[in-house]
Design an enzyme around this catalytic site. Structure first.
Site, PDB file in Angstrom:
ATOM      1  CG  ASP A   1      -1.615   1.263   1.480  1.00 48.29           C
ATOM      2  OD1 ASP A   1      -2.374   1.664   0.587  1.00 48.29           O
ATOM      3  OD2 ASP A   1      -1.413   1.873   2.536  1.00 48.29           O
TER       4      ASP A   1
ATOM      5  CG  ASP B   1      -1.783   7.740   0.336  1.00 45.10           C
ATOM      6  OD1 ASP B   1      -0.869   8.567   0.243  1.00 45.10           O
ATOM      7  OD2 ASP B   1      -2.627   7.553  -0.563  1.00 45.10           O
TER       8      ASP B   1
END
Length: 220
Positions: free
Chosen positions: A7, A9
């Site tokens: 991922d 953020d």
């Protein structure tokens, strides 16, 4: 071969300041008061349209998404993506070490748009690091496993060869839905107690690398 999918953020970069500011602009565009910080960070990882529906069920979501995107671009232009969304300490060094291993491939599965991810990778000098890049433009929102299925298909990796690393419950639920181990990180936007679907949760990048090494050595 080992495929490590990240991922973005809250996992590799800390973009919460711009997310909060852009969300305030999105709510202002429809005459609504912005939600609390914890509520905004709680939807990070979802596609924007899904996030807006959760935060403001009765609002004009299309207008909110457009306002958010415009505000985010403007904020990034003011300071540059490297400053507005800085890498967490140790992230770049970890990526370099993993990327130097001949049998490791790195990927991304993010709720960001293609444009947003491109700007971020360019700003941090990460072009070419991730051999598969899955973004919100072409997939259903997390926790739908579509991003992980596509990433594995692009590089020819099996579920047993793949792990997903993220900071939110959506990342861990996506990994579980795809049948791959989810490695949570504690420094992101969801509390550790929300990462109940995680195979393990690391408190820093050194612990994450140790957990990955143990996983590959022992298996699941």
């Amino acid at each position: 071969m080992r495929l490590v999918i990240f991922d973005v953020d809250g996992t590799l970069v800390d973009s919460q300041a711009d997310i909060l500011a852009a969300m305030a602009e999105a709510f202002a565009a429809v005459g609504e008061r912005a939600p609390a910080r914890a509520d905004v960070l709680g939807i990070v990882g979802l596609s924007l349209d899904v996030a807006m529906q959760r935060l403001a069920p009765a609002a004009d979501h299309g207008r909110m998404v457009a306002a958010y995107k415009d505000a985010y671009v403007a904020l990034r232009a003011q300071t540059g993506a490297a400053q507005s969304s800085p890498l967490y300490p140790g992230a770049q060094e970890m990526l370099e070490r993993l990327g130097a291993e001949p049998d490791v491939l790195l990927g991304v599965a993010t709720g960001k748009s293609r444009r947003g991810l491109d700007k971020l990778l360019e700003a941090h000098g990460l072009d070419g690091v991730f051999v598969t890049q899955q973004v919100a433009d072409f997939h259903p929102s997390k926790p739908n496993p579509s991003m992980l299925y596509q990433a594995m298909a692009e590089v020819g990796a099996s579920k047993a060869q793949t792990v997903m690393i993220g900071d939110t419950s959506f990342d861990m639920e996506m990994a579980a839905a795809a049948g791959v181990p989810g490695f949570g990180v504690s420094w992101g936007y969801h509390p550790v107690k929300a990462l109940h679907a995680a195979h393990t949760v690391a408190d820093d990048f050194a612990a994450l690398e140790t957990a990955l090494a143990r996983h590959w050595r022992v298996g699941v």
